[in-house]
Design an enzyme around this catalytic site. Structure first.
Site, PDB file in Angstrom:
ATOM      1  N   TRP A  34       0.851  -1.201   0.000  1.00 36.88           N
ATOM      2  CA  TRP A  34       0.000   0.000   0.000  1.00 36.88           C
ATOM      3  C   TRP A  34       0.876   1.235   0.000  1.00 36.88           C
ATOM      4  O   TRP A  34       1.909   1.266   0.683  1.00 36.88           O
ATOM      5  CB  TRP A  34      -0.842  -0.037   1.282  1.00 36.88           C
ATOM      6  CG  TRP A  34      -1.322   1.302   1.758  1.00 36.88           C
ATOM      7  CD1 TRP A  34      -0.601   2.260   2.393  1.00 36.88           C
ATOM      8  CD2 TRP A  34      -2.645   1.819   1.623  1.00 36.88           C
ATOM      9  NE1 TRP A  34      -1.390   3.350   2.665  1.00 36.88           N
ATOM     10  CE2 TRP A  34      -2.652   3.105   2.208  1.00 36.88           C
ATOM     11  CE3 TRP A  34      -3.834   1.321   1.079  1.00 36.88           C
ATOM     12  CZ2 TRP A  34      -3.800   3.898   2.262  1.00 36.88           C
ATOM     13  CZ3 TRP A  34      -4.973   2.126   1.139  1.00 36.88           C
ATOM     14  CH2 TRP A  34      -4.953   3.394   1.724  1.00 36.88           C
ATOM     15  N   ASP A  37       0.435   9.122   0.866  1.00 37.05           N
ATOM     16  CA  ASP A  37       1.033  10.425   0.521  1.00 37.05           C
ATOM     17  C   ASP A  37       2.444  10.378  -0.078  1.00 37.05           C
ATOM     18  O   ASP A  37       3.320   9.666   0.441  1.00 37.05           O
ATOM     19  CB  ASP A  37       1.173  11.300   1.771  1.00 37.05           C
ATOM     20  CG  ASP A  37      -0.020  11.241   2.680  1.00 37.05           C
ATOM     21  OD1 ASP A  37      -1.050  10.692   2.291  1.00 37.05           O
ATOM     22  OD2 ASP A  37       0.102  11.745   3.808  1.00 37.05           O
TER      23      ASP A  37
HETATM   24  C1  FRU Z   1      -2.690  12.054   4.923  1.00 31.33           C
HETATM   25  C2  FRU Z   1      -2.187  11.398   6.191  1.00 31.33           C
HETATM   26  C3  FRU Z   1      -1.148  12.269   6.882  1.00 31.33           C
HETATM   27  C4  FRU Z   1      -0.349  11.284   7.670  1.00 31.33           C
HETATM   28  C5  FRU Z   1      -0.340  10.087   6.763  1.00 31.33           C
HETATM   29  C6  FRU Z   1      -0.349   8.766   7.479  1.00 31.33           C
HETATM   30  O1  FRU Z   1      -3.168  11.187   3.958  1.00 31.33           O
HETATM   31  O2  FRU Z   1      -3.281  11.104   7.041  1.00 31.33           O
HETATM   32  O3  FRU Z   1      -1.677  13.324   7.650  1.00 31.33           O
HETATM   33  O4  FRU Z   1       0.942  11.756   7.938  1.00 31.33           O
HETATM   34  O5  FRU Z   1      -1.491  10.190   5.941  1.00 31.33           O
HETATM   35  O6  FRU Z   1      -0.147   7.706   6.597  1.00 31.33           O
END
Ligand code: FRU
Length: 493
Positions: A34, A37
């Site tokens: 998976w 970000d």
């Molecule tokens: C955004 C988020 C961020 C966090 C990350 C965790 O999609 O929720 O705020 O750092 O994904 O995977």
């Protein structure tokens, strides 16, 4: 190297497919497991590095590692071994999002969020790791930005996603924090060495105007204006621009002497169904380039049968500023991979038509559409075959475009339809569609609108048809895109 990081590296080396016709042809995925970000999107030693939120072991979100890839041209990504694993006490529950910059001594600095669940609650703090572009060592005095730097009354639980940059010899970072009113703040921090940080200001506050908590901020200057980007949790649908749930916004404005940002214009960054948490970098030639996670959280929570990966990045996009709006256009490097041009000039479409040569799933397609006076609706169906189709409809009188992927192979219904405004110029509209095996990215005009969606129709659903309620004149240019398959990317060829 810790056992946890070694395990992740061994796992991806073993399981990342070497021959993988089922992977996207030119959109970056993790190959296995998976991703969410984009992280640490930054130039380093003449190449562009991209890290990403990564759970190698499952196609669902889990223990967050940082996966790693690099490219010279933003398109031909080469995987590098996983960079970070949640293996320290202060990040044992996840190495969350963050950024990267180059230290004066030439090493690469990663600044990321360490998540630690304790009996009294979950804590997020900002941590550093330093490396050579492949291997990174966590800083011995981590975390480097803690609750001590937070404004009074704000949350120590929601404090994350530092985006770092270097300017005039100093380091800066923006991070999000749940402020004392319970909604998101973007905080600005400064540091002389990238390891000792002080808060400079609350740069911008949500005050519940745009959703609740914010995530993944980015901040830069473009054509003399300050630009702030962030993603939004729990947005409430307002105009056609904003819809319920997760979305990404940008604000254009200026910064005052107290380091407070003032927005002069605020807009949704994307009009599609799948786009979140983008990051930008300044390219070596000065262009501002953005890459986003081509996925919405809402749709990410389902397992797609037969898929070895979950999560893709958009094609990197060049950003420019025009009339108080950001324009987005695929990086020009993509055009180097165009082959086999097929074009039609000023043809008339009304009945459903399948044009010879215009079919397939991996292409760069440019259209110019000029509707006749009485035409109200023009539809292009893509990914078509055996009951599958994805519809892109132009409502010429309303001036909108509707994406409908209800028949695109999803095992469950989430939001599959989105409609957004699209401007005609002199009675015509130009569209550019980047199709890949599992996605479509649509750009309107010169990039005034961008709209992405992931698609899961089977491999042989390759049909493309056009139809209209009354005559339209259409010009088309279609290019195949021939890009290194992922197995070659694994080998860095
Ligand atoms: C955004 C988020 C961020 C966090 C990350 C965790 O999609 O929720 O705020 O750092 O994904 O995977």
């Amino acid at each position: 190297m810790t056992e946890k990081l070694q395990k992740a590296r061994d796992f991806e080396a073993l399981h990342r497919p070497k021959v993988a016709p089922q992977l996207p042809a030119y959109h970056l995925t993790g190959g296995v497991g998976w991703i969410n970000d984009p992280n640490g999107f930054a130039p380093y030693q003449g190449e562009y590095h991209l890290f990403f939120q990564y759970n190698p072991y499952d196609t669902q979100w889990g223990p967050m590692h940082w996966g790693h890839a690099k490219a010279k041209d933003f398109i031909r990504w080469e995987f590098l071994p996983a960079a970070l694993a949640p293996d320290a006490p202060y990040d044992k529950d996840g190495c969350f999002s963050g950024g990267a910059a180059t230290l004066p001594d030439g090493r690469q600095l990663l600044l990321y969020t360490g998540v630690e669940a304790r009996p009294e609650g979950t804590f997020q703090s900002q941590c550093a790791a330093i490396g050579d572009g492949v291997n990174y060592e966590k800083y011995e005095h981590n975390p480097v930005i803690t609750a001590k730097e937070l404004p009074d009354g704000s949350s120590t639980q929601d404090f994350r996603d530092p985006k770092i940059w270097r300017e005039n010899g100093s380091f800066y970072a923006v991070a999000v924090n749940r402020g004392k009113d319970g909604s998101g703040d973007v905080l600005l921090f400064g540091s002389e060495d990238g390891l000792h940080w002080q808060r400079k200001s609350i740069l911008f506050s949500c005050g519940y105007r745009f959703g609740t908590m914010w995530e993944c901020p980015d901040f830069f200057h473009l054509d003399g204006k300050a630009v702030l980007i962030h993603s939004v949790m729990e947005m409430r649908a307002k105009t056609p621009e904003y819809h319920n749930g997760s979305c990404t916004m940008y604000h254009i404005g200026h910064v005052d002497g107290e380091n407070c940002f003032h927005a002069e214009a605020s807009h949704a960054m994307e009009n599609g169904i799948d786009f979140y948490a983008p990051q930008t970098l300044e390219a070596l030639d000065g262009r501002r380039i953005l890459i986003g996670w081509m996925q919405a959280w809402e749709g990410a929570k389902q397992k797609i049968p037969g898929m070895s990966f979950m999560g893709q990045m958009t094609v990197p996009r060049e950003l420019t500023l025009r009339d108080g709006r950001l324009l987005q256009w695929p990086v020009r490097e993509l055009e180097r991979y165009r082959t086999e041009k097929i074009s039609y000039k000023d043809i008339t479409i009304q009945e459903e038509s399948q044009l010879p040569g215009i079919s397939g799933k991996v292409m760069d397609l440019l259209l110019e559409i000029t509707p006749s006076e009485r035409c109200t609706e023009f539809t292009m169906e893509i990914n078509k075959g055996d009951g599958f189709h994805t519809d892109i409809t132009l409502f010429t009188k309303k001036g909108t475009i509707r994406l409908d992927r209800s028949f695109s192979g999803f095992p469950h219904d989430v939001n599959h339809v989105r409609e957004f405004p699209a401007d005609f110029h002199n009675g015509a509209i130009r569209l550019r569609l980047l199709l890949d095996r599992y996605s479509a990215e649509l750009f309107v005009g010169e990039g005034e609108q961008a709209a992405s969606m992931v698609l899961y129709a089977p491999e042989d659903a390759v049909g493309i048809t056009l139809r209209s309620d009354k005559a339209v004149e259409v010009s088309i240019e279609k290019y195949n895109l021939e890009i290194t398959e992922n197995w070659r990317m694994c080998h860095g060829e």
